[in-house]
Design a protein around this motif. Structure first.
Motif: not given
Ligand code: MN
Ligand code: UGY
Length: 244
Positions: A179-183, A185-187, A219-221
């Protein structure tokens, strides 16, 4: 038949999932003979804009003041910049720096995904120049050694660029290893296949055509499901100190 107000789309503080049934087309001053669906913008909390542009044959995406990345989803276009013409087909892409009069002209009906961001200069580093590429010609690499998850880095890995755009291809059954948690942002635009996306504390079924925005620290996966590969195009802000 209408769906009695049901949709997979979701709007949460740290993410958006936007499915095609909720897309609303609009017009932009920079688009001639075409329409767009704006997926994210500063109005939704993002530090960039991303939209899908549908151009009629002969339609034009004119320059804006921000730098721009264009990836061709369907149709044939010409990128006209610095008095040169670059022909792009699906999978072709262009990076147009801020201040360059780079226009995209549709030779056929065309669909583009367009990302725009105000450039963040870095002391002692020159602004990038026009960059044209073709996804199929970019070598892929295994993410963290996982051969089932291949990443293509579409823009040069260089401090000049303040954002990155990659494609990520997952063999069926493969997934992010953490699970990624990072500064950053994503589109994210789902290009092929589908699976389950964890965003914040929710797990969503996602499929080709869906758009996702992830705020910083969301949080992303992702896990790919089904019998065909899943693939998405993903933007992130990159190469700049968080304090600016
Ligand atoms: Mn990511
Ligand atoms: O580049 C990334 O942060 C990427 N691995 N994130 C993601 O796929 N959600």
């Amino acid at each position: 038949m209408h769906k009695l107000g049901q949709t997979r789309s979701a709007n949460r503080r740290d993410h958006l999932l936007l499915t095609p049934d909720t897309f609303v087309r609009t017009l932009l001053p920079c688009v001639e003979r075409g329409a767009v669906v704006v997926h994210v913008s500063p109005a939704s909390g993002a530090g960039f804009t991303q939209y899908t542009a549908d151009l009629d044959p002969g339609g034009v995406l004119n320059a804006v003041s921000a730098q721009r990345f264009v990836y061709v989803l369907a149709g044939d276009v010409d990128v006209v910049a610095d008095s040169e013409i670059h022909k792009l087909e699906p999978g072709g892409y262009a990076y147009v720096p801020a201040g360059v009069d780079g226009r995209v002209k549709a030779r056929t009906a065309a669909r583009l995904t367009v990302i725009e961001k105000h450039y963040e200069p870095l002391a002692g580093v020159e602004q990038p120049v026009l960059f044209i590429g073709e996804e199929a010609r970019v070598e892929s690499s295994a993410l963290n050694g996982d051969e089932d998850l291949q990443v293509r880095t579409l823009l040069p890995d260089d401090l000049q660029f303040d954002f990155a755009v990659n494609t990520m291809s997952y063999r069926p059954g493969s997934s992010l290893s953490q699970v990624e948690i990072h500064v950053m942002e994503h589109g994210l635009l789902m290009l092929e296949g589908g699976g389950i996306y964890r965003l914040g504390d929710s797990w969503y079924p996602v499929t080709a055509g869906d758009f996702i925005w992830m705020a910083p620290y969301c949080p992303q996966w992702f896990g790919a499901l089904g019998k065909t590969a899943a693939k998405y195009l993903i933007y992130k802000n990159w190469n700049r100190h968080p304090l600016g």
